[in-house]
Design a protein around this motif. Structure first.
Motif, mmCIF file in Angstrom:
data_model
loop_
_atom_site.group_PDB
_atom_site.id
_atom_site.type_symbol
_atom_site.label_atom_id
_atom_site.label_comp_id
_atom_site.label_asym_id
_atom_site.label_seq_id
_atom_site.Cartn_x
_atom_site.Cartn_y
_atom_site.Cartn_z
ATOM 1 N N PHE A 184 0.836 -1.208 0.000
ATOM 2 C CA PHE A 184 0.000 0.000 0.000
ATOM 3 C C PHE A 184 0.871 1.258 0.000
ATOM 4 C CE2 PHE A 184 -1.707 3.443 2.643
ATOM 5 C CZ PHE A 184 -2.810 3.811 1.892
ATOM 6 N N ALA A 185 1.865 1.295 0.885
ATOM 7 C CA ALA A 185 2.696 2.489 1.041
ATOM 8 C C ALA A 185 3.512 2.772 -0.211
ATOM 9 C CB ALA A 185 3.625 2.322 2.244
ATOM 10 N N ILE A 186 4.130 1.735 -0.772
ATOM 11 C CA ILE A 186 4.966 1.923 -1.971
ATOM 12 C C ILE A 186 4.108 2.382 -3.147
ATOM 13 C CG2 ILE A 186 6.443 0.764 -3.657
ATOM 14 C CD1 ILE A 186 7.352 -1.087 -1.352
ATOM 15 N N THR A 187 2.947 1.754 -3.297
ATOM 16 C CA THR A 187 2.045 2.125 -4.399
ATOM 17 C C THR A 187 1.525 3.547 -4.229
ATOM 18 O OG1 THR A 187 1.364 -0.185 -4.635
ATOM 19 C CG2 THR A 187 -0.049 1.483 -5.651
ATOM 20 N N ALA A 188 1.081 3.878 -3.015
ATOM 21 C CA ALA A 188 0.512 5.205 -2.750
ATOM 22 C C ALA A 188 1.560 6.304 -2.919
ATOM 23 C CB ALA A 188 -0.080 5.250 -1.346
ATOM 24 N N VAL A 189 2.737 6.099 -2.353
ATOM 25 C CA VAL A 189 3.805 7.100 -2.474
ATOM 26 C C VAL A 189 4.297 7.166 -3.921
ATOM 27 C CG1 VAL A 189 6.161 7.693 -1.773
ATOM 28 C CG2 VAL A 189 4.521 6.880 -0.068
ATOM 29 N N GLY A 190 4.348 6.008 -4.578
ATOM 30 C CA GLY A 190 4.778 5.989 -5.971
ATOM 31 C C GLY A 190 3.901 6.845 -6.867
ATOM 32 N N GLY A 191 2.608 6.903 -6.538
ATOM 33 C CA GLY A 191 1.696 7.715 -7.331
ATOM 34 C C GLY A 191 2.033 9.192 -7.323
ATOM 35 N N LEU A 192 2.634 9.657 -6.226
ATOM 36 C CA LEU A 192 3.010 11.069 -6.120
ATOM 37 C C LEU A 192 4.082 11.445 -7.127
ATOM 38 C CD1 LEU A 192 3.186 11.356 -2.213
ATOM 39 C CD2 LEU A 192 1.291 12.013 -3.718
ATOM 40 N N PHE A 193 4.843 10.453 -7.578
ATOM 41 C CA PHE A 193 5.920 10.704 -8.529
ATOM 42 C C PHE A 193 5.567 10.230 -9.941
ATOM 43 C CE2 PHE A 193 7.745 10.158 -4.318
ATOM 44 C CZ PHE A 193 8.542 11.300 -4.194
ATOM 45 N N ILE A 194 4.901 9.075 -10.019
ATOM 46 C CA ILE A 194 4.622 8.477 -11.332
ATOM 47 C C ILE A 194 3.568 9.257 -12.100
ATOM 48 C CG2 ILE A 194 3.639 6.441 -12.460
ATOM 49 C CD1 ILE A 194 5.094 4.734 -10.365
ATOM 50 N N ILE A 195 2.506 9.720 -11.427
ATOM 51 C CA ILE A 195 1.441 10.440 -12.140
ATOM 52 C C ILE A 195 1.954 11.752 -12.744
ATOM 53 C CG2 ILE A 195 -0.810 11.587 -11.898
ATOM 54 C CD1 ILE A 195 -1.528 9.442 -9.820
ATOM 55 N N PRO A 196 2.675 12.602 -11.994
ATOM 56 C CA PRO A 196 3.242 13.808 -12.621
ATOM 57 C C PRO A 196 4.209 13.475 -13.756
ATOM 58 C CG PRO A 196 3.288 14.018 -10.238
ATOM 59 C CD PRO A 196 2.913 12.591 -10.536
ATOM 60 N N PHE A 197 4.960 12.379 -13.600
ATOM 61 C CA PHE A 197 5.894 11.959 -14.640
ATOM 62 C C PHE A 197 5.149 11.592 -15.921
ATOM 63 C CE2 PHE A 197 8.356 8.453 -16.653
ATOM 64 C CZ PHE A 197 9.479 9.196 -17.014
ATOM 65 N N LEU A 198 4.053 10.835 -15.780
ATOM 66 C CA LEU A 198 3.243 10.455 -16.946
ATOM 67 C C LEU A 198 2.616 11.678 -17.604
ATOM 68 C CD1 LEU A 198 1.450 7.277 -15.483
ATOM 69 C CD2 LEU A 198 3.268 7.311 -17.199
ATOM 70 N N LYS A 199 2.240 12.662 -16.786
ATOM 71 C CA LYS A 199 1.670 13.898 -17.334
ATOM 72 C C LYS A 199 2.709 14.663 -18.146
ATOM 73 C CE LYS A 199 -2.027 14.763 -13.978
ATOM 74 N NZ LYS A 199 -2.516 15.644 -12.892
ATOM 75 N N ARG A 200 3.926 14.726 -17.617
ATOM 76 C CA ARG A 200 4.994 15.442 -18.331
ATOM 77 C C ARG A 200 5.305 14.792 -19.676
ATOM 78 N NH1 ARG A 200 7.370 15.830 -13.176
ATOM 79 N NH2 ARG A 200 8.825 14.126 -13.656
#
Length: 336
Positions: A14-30
Motif C-alpha cells: 500500500f505504502a509503496i504504491t501510494a507514495v509511488g503515485g506522487l511521482f509516477i502520475i506527474p511523470f506520466l503527465k509530463r
C-alpha cells in the motif's frame, strides 16, 4: 504461521504504491502519456481523454517489492514455517510473480504503442494473443520442471478430477482467458482495482486456511497494492492502470489461483471477470447471428452505464458480488 509477514506485505505494498503515485502520475503527465478514449465507448467518457495511463506501474513496483521483503522477513520471524514450505510452493510464488510481470510488460508495450506511436488499438490482436500464450506456456512449463507435476483439479461437489494431458491446454486457456477478462473489466474508474481487491481478500483467507504461506503474503500484497492505487483511480480517476496494470493484475490473480492449487476457484472469486467476458461474447455472437444486441453496450458495465447507473454504483455493486463469490469460495474450501 505468524501474521506479521502478511500484514507487512499489505502495508508495504500500500505504502509503496501510494507514495509511488506522487511521482509516477506527474511523470506520466509530463510525458503526455494520456489515455485515448475509443470512439465505441459511451460518449460521456470523452471527458476522460488525456487522463494519464500506465498507472499500473505504481503497483507493479509495490506488489513484488513488498512480497519479497515480507517473504524473506518470514524466514527470520518464523524459521519453522519457512523451512516447511515445499520447493514446488516456492516455485509457484516466484514463477507466478514473473508471469505477472511478463504480462505487465506485454501490457506496457500495448500502452506504449497507443500513447507514443499513436496507434489507437495498440498491439495487433494476434501479436497480443501470441505473447499471452507464450507467457502462460512458460509459466506452466516452469512449474512442471520445478517438480509441480500434478494434473488434477478440485471441483466443487465433484472432488479431485484427474485431467492427465488435458490439464495443460486447459491451464493455458484459464490463464489467458482470466488475464483478458481482468483487462476487459478495466473499463470504469476504480472497477478492476476494486473487484481485484475484493478477490484478493478471498485469496488471503483461503491461502491461510490451506497453509500456503507464500501465496498468503502475495495475496496480501495484492490487496495493499489495489488500495494504494484506488487512492488515485477511484472516481473521478486521476490515473488509469492501462493494459500495463490490468494484464499484470490478471497474471497475478491466475498465479494465486494456481499457486493454491485451485484454479477452479476463479469461477467464484473472479465471478465479475466471468460475467464481463460472457456478456461481451454473447453480445458479439448474438449480433453476428441476428444483427441485434442483447445489451445496450458490452461488456456489461457499459450496459448499466447506459441504463443510468453511476460509475460509483456499478463499482460498488460489482465489488459486493465479488465479495459474495469470495465467501462462497471460502465455504467450499472449508468443506474440502
Amino acid at each position: 504461521m505468524s501474521q506479521i509477514p502478511v500484514i507487512l506485505a499489505a502495508v508495504l505494498s500500500f505504502a509503496i504504491t501510494a507514495v509511488g503515485g506522487l511521482f509516477i502520475i506527474p511523470f506520466l503527465k509530463r510525458l503526455h502519456y494520456g489515455q485515448t478514449i475509443k470512439e465505441i465507448g459511451p460518449t460521456w467518457h470523452k471527458g476522460k481523454q488525456g487522463t494519464p495511463t500506465m498507472g499500473g506501474l505504481m503497483f507493479i513496483i509495490g506488489i513484488p517489492v513488498a512480497t519479497l521483503i515480507a517473504y524473506f522477513a518470514m524466514q527470520g520471524l518464523d524459521k519453522n514455517t519457512f523451512a516447511t514450505i515445499l520447493p514446488s510452493h516456492r516455485a509457484r510464488l516466484f514463477y507466478g510473480l514473473l508471469m505477472a510481470l511478463a504480462f505487465g510488460f506485454l501490457g506496457f508495450l500495448d500502452d506504449y504503442i497507443k500513447v507514443v506511436k499513436k496507434r489507437n488499438l495498440g498491439l495487433r490482436a494476434r501479436e497480443k494473443m501470441l505473447g499471452q500464450l507464450l507467457i502462460a506456456a512458460a509459466y506452466i512449463a516452469a512449474c512442471y520442471l520445478s517438480g509441480d507435476r500434478s494434473t488434477s483439479v478440485q471441483v466443487p461437489f465433484a472432488g479431485d478430477i484427474e485431467l492427465g494431458l488435458w490439464y495443460f491446454p486447459l491451464a493455458l486457456f484459464v490463464i489467458v482467458g482470466t488475464v483478458n477478462a481482468v483487462n476487459l473489466t478495466d473499463g470504469l474508474d476504480g472497477l478492476s482495482s476494486s473487484v481485484t481487491f475484493c478477490a484478493s481478500l478471498g485469496f488471503i483467507v483461503i491461502s491461510g486456511m490451506l497453509g500456503f504461506a507464500g501465496m498468503n503474503i502475495l495475496s496480501a500484497a495484492l490487496a495493499g497494492g489495489c488500495i494504494g492505487f484506488l487512492l488515485y483511480n477511484f472516481y473521478p480517476a486521476k490515473v488509469f492502470m492501462g493494459d500495463t496494470g490490468s494484464l499484470f493484475l490478471g497474471g497475478l490473480v491466475t498465479a494465486l489461483a494456481f499457486g493454491i492449487g485451485l484454479p477452479v476457484a476463479l469461477v467464484l472469486l473472479g465471478i465479475i471477470y466471468v460475467i464481463e467476458t460472457v456478456s461481451d461474447i454473447l453480445q458479439i455472437g448474438f449480433f453476428k447471428l441476428t444483427h441485434k444486441r442483447i445489451f445496450k453496450m458490452a461488456p456489461i458495465h457499459h450496459h448499466f452505464e447506459m441504463c443510468g447507473w453511476s460509475e460509483v454504483k456499478i463499482v460498488t455493486v460489482f465489488s459486493v458480488i465479488t465479495l459474495i463469490g469470495a465467501v462462497l469460495t471460502i465455504i467450499w474450501v472449508s468443506a474440502l
